[in-house]
Design a protein around this motif. Structure first.
Motif, mmCIF file in Angstrom:
data_model
loop_
_atom_site.group_PDB
_atom_site.id
_atom_site.type_symbol
_atom_site.label_atom_id
_atom_site.label_comp_id
_atom_site.label_asym_id
_atom_site.label_seq_id
_atom_site.Cartn_x
_atom_site.Cartn_y
_atom_site.Cartn_z
ATOM 1 N N ASP A 27 1.036 -1.256 -0.082
ATOM 2 C CA ASP A 27 -0.046 0.164 -0.095
ATOM 3 C C ASP A 27 0.926 1.196 0.301
ATOM 4 O O ASP A 27 1.633 1.158 1.023
ATOM 5 C CB ASP A 27 -0.870 0.029 1.169
ATOM 6 C CG ASP A 27 -1.995 1.057 1.320
ATOM 7 O OD1 ASP A 27 -1.706 2.135 0.500
ATOM 8 O OD2 ASP A 27 -2.945 0.641 1.653
ATOM 9 N N TRP A 30 1.257 3.406 3.435
ATOM 10 C CA TRP A 30 2.085 2.803 4.473
ATOM 11 C C TRP A 30 3.131 3.551 4.831
ATOM 12 O O TRP A 30 3.897 4.082 4.196
ATOM 13 C CB TRP A 30 2.511 1.290 4.405
ATOM 14 C CG TRP A 30 1.461 0.314 4.477
ATOM 15 C CD1 TRP A 30 0.404 0.335 4.559
ATOM 16 C CD2 TRP A 30 1.977 -0.943 3.568
ATOM 17 N NE1 TRP A 30 -0.411 -0.864 4.537
ATOM 18 C CE2 TRP A 30 0.495 -1.837 3.960
ATOM 19 C CE3 TRP A 30 2.865 -1.551 3.029
ATOM 20 C CZ2 TRP A 30 0.281 -3.152 3.481
ATOM 21 C CZ3 TRP A 30 2.695 -2.780 2.816
ATOM 22 C CH2 TRP A 30 1.396 -3.424 3.023
ATOM 23 N N GLU A 31 3.159 3.977 6.326
ATOM 24 C CA GLU A 31 4.268 4.688 6.944
ATOM 25 C C GLU A 31 4.607 4.125 8.161
ATOM 26 O O GLU A 31 3.529 3.808 8.955
ATOM 27 C CB GLU A 31 3.834 6.136 7.155
ATOM 28 C CG GLU A 31 4.899 7.134 7.531
ATOM 29 C CD GLU A 31 4.524 8.487 7.765
ATOM 30 O OE1 GLU A 31 5.496 9.336 8.046
ATOM 31 O OE2 GLU A 31 3.501 8.889 7.048
ATOM 32 N N PHE A 32 5.647 3.932 8.264
ATOM 33 C CA PHE A 32 6.211 3.073 9.457
ATOM 34 C C PHE A 32 6.806 3.954 10.609
ATOM 35 O O PHE A 32 7.745 4.643 10.512
ATOM 36 C CB PHE A 32 7.249 1.873 9.051
ATOM 37 C CG PHE A 32 6.482 0.896 8.239
ATOM 38 C CD1 PHE A 32 5.932 -0.270 8.663
ATOM 39 C CD2 PHE A 32 6.310 1.102 6.720
ATOM 40 C CE1 PHE A 32 5.438 -1.309 7.905
ATOM 41 C CE2 PHE A 32 5.843 0.191 5.864
ATOM 42 C CZ PHE A 32 5.200 -0.932 6.530
ATOM 43 N N HIS A 49 3.849 -9.913 8.089
ATOM 44 C CA HIS A 49 3.486 -8.579 8.187
ATOM 45 C C HIS A 49 4.555 -7.790 8.983
ATOM 46 O O HIS A 49 4.858 -8.229 10.132
ATOM 47 C CB HIS A 49 2.105 -8.160 8.344
ATOM 48 C CG HIS A 49 1.313 -8.978 7.245
ATOM 49 N ND1 HIS A 49 1.147 -8.888 6.132
ATOM 50 C CD2 HIS A 49 0.611 -10.067 7.586
ATOM 51 C CE1 HIS A 49 0.372 -9.646 5.551
ATOM 52 N NE2 HIS A 49 0.013 -10.570 6.530
ATOM 53 N N MET A 52 3.778 -1.378 11.967
ATOM 54 C CA MET A 52 3.606 -0.039 11.526
ATOM 55 C C MET A 52 3.949 1.021 12.589
ATOM 56 O O MET A 52 4.715 1.819 12.766
ATOM 57 C CB MET A 52 2.319 0.573 10.825
ATOM 58 C CG MET A 52 2.246 -0.338 9.446
ATOM 59 S SD MET A 52 0.400 0.021 8.655
ATOM 60 C CE MET A 52 0.549 1.970 8.506
ATOM 61 N N ALA A 82 1.157 -3.632 8.985
ATOM 62 C CA ALA A 82 0.693 -3.381 7.856
ATOM 63 C C ALA A 82 0.388 -4.553 7.071
ATOM 64 O O ALA A 82 1.176 -5.808 7.042
ATOM 65 C CB ALA A 82 1.955 -2.497 7.171
ATOM 66 N N ASP A 150 -8.612 -0.540 5.015
ATOM 67 C CA ASP A 150 -8.104 0.886 5.289
ATOM 68 C C ASP A 150 -9.213 1.635 5.822
ATOM 69 O O ASP A 150 -9.118 2.691 6.123
ATOM 70 C CB ASP A 150 -7.451 1.408 4.083
ATOM 71 C CG ASP A 150 -8.413 1.360 2.837
ATOM 72 O OD1 ASP A 150 -9.697 1.170 3.097
ATOM 73 O OD2 ASP A 150 -8.012 2.153 1.766
ATOM 74 N N ASP A 155 -3.548 5.853 7.089
ATOM 75 C CA ASP A 155 -2.081 5.369 6.454
ATOM 76 C C ASP A 155 -2.153 4.091 5.907
ATOM 77 O O ASP A 155 -1.392 3.093 5.952
ATOM 78 C CB ASP A 155 -1.365 5.281 7.781
ATOM 79 C CG ASP A 155 -1.540 4.696 9.041
ATOM 80 O OD1 ASP A 155 -2.780 4.107 8.815
ATOM 81 O OD2 ASP A 155 -1.016 4.760 9.933
ATOM 82 N N GLY A 156 -3.462 3.662 5.250
ATOM 83 C CA GLY A 156 -3.297 2.525 4.321
ATOM 84 C C GLY A 156 -3.984 1.194 5.149
ATOM 85 O O GLY A 156 -3.972 1.253 6.517
ATOM 86 N N HIS A 158 -4.126 -2.124 7.166
ATOM 87 C CA HIS A 158 -3.586 -2.566 8.107
ATOM 88 C C HIS A 158 -4.497 -3.392 9.216
ATOM 89 O O HIS A 158 -5.838 -2.847 8.984
ATOM 90 C CB HIS A 158 -2.560 -1.682 8.980
ATOM 91 C CG HIS A 158 -3.231 -0.522 9.699
ATOM 92 N ND1 HIS A 158 -3.720 0.474 9.074
ATOM 93 C CD2 HIS A 158 -3.476 -0.430 11.031
ATOM 94 C CE1 HIS A 158 -4.069 1.357 9.940
ATOM 95 N NE2 HIS A 158 -4.144 0.816 11.288
#
Length: 186
Positions: A27, A30-32, A49, A52, A82, A150, A155-156, A158
């Protein structure tokens, strides 16, 4: 020359990107907010997975500053993993589906609230879709209960997992890693 450079960079990009299960693209939202690059498996979900946002103090911008945290950081009451939309979610143990009306919109439109009175905890699972169970159902270990989404997640795709005291609110949340039985992918 550009083609050669792109081909040489491809292995590096594959290693650094959050790899999705076969056939699913990561995605782009996604931000980790962790340096942990480990991919985890769990009886709760299909595939492996990355985390995140871990449980506890975080630099993720979605949370108000919390007195438990330094530097104005917020506190995340769960663990976000994620995973592509549609990833299957399973019950790890016998649980009863209870009314999710106490959960706010931050969990999406279809969060799951699962209870084990005998073991003394509730499980909150946010950002689900295609929920396959309803209030009052008793789910069995290994039963398909929902899919990742989502919905309500900026943030996508997860899944968000929380472990709380039975009937408890956010103040009773504890780290859910043990409950999830996260294991590094081998």
């Amino acid at each position: 020359m550009r083609l050669l450079s792109a081909l040489l960079a491809l292995p590096l990009l594959l290693v650094l990107s959050p790899v999705a299960p076969a056939g699913a693209a990561p995605d782009p939202r996604w931000e980790f907010f962790t340096s942990d690059r480990t991919r985890y498996t769990s009886p709760w979900f299909a595939g492996s997975h990355r985390i995140m946002i871990p449980f506890g103090c975080t630099r993720a911008p979605y949370y108000s500053p919390d007195s438990r945290c330094r530097d104005g950081r917020g506190f995340h009451h769960g663990l976000d993993l994620a995973m592509p939309c549609g990833t299957r979610l399973f019950a790890r143990t016998r649980l009863r589906v209870v009314d999710n009306g106490s959960l706010g919109p931050a969990y999406g439109a279809n969060p799951l609230l699962l209870r084990s009175r005998s073991k003394g905890f509730d499980v909150v699972i946010g950002h689900t879709r295609r929920v396959h169970v309803k209030r009052g159902d008793v789910v069995r270990r290994g039963q398909l209960i929902a899919r990742a989404s989502d919905d309500g997640a900026p943030d996508g795709c997860h899944l968000h997992f929380e472990r709380r005291a039975v009937g408890g609110g956010l103040s009773t949340a504890v780290g859910p890693r043990e409950l999830l039985a996260l294991a590094p992918r081998r």
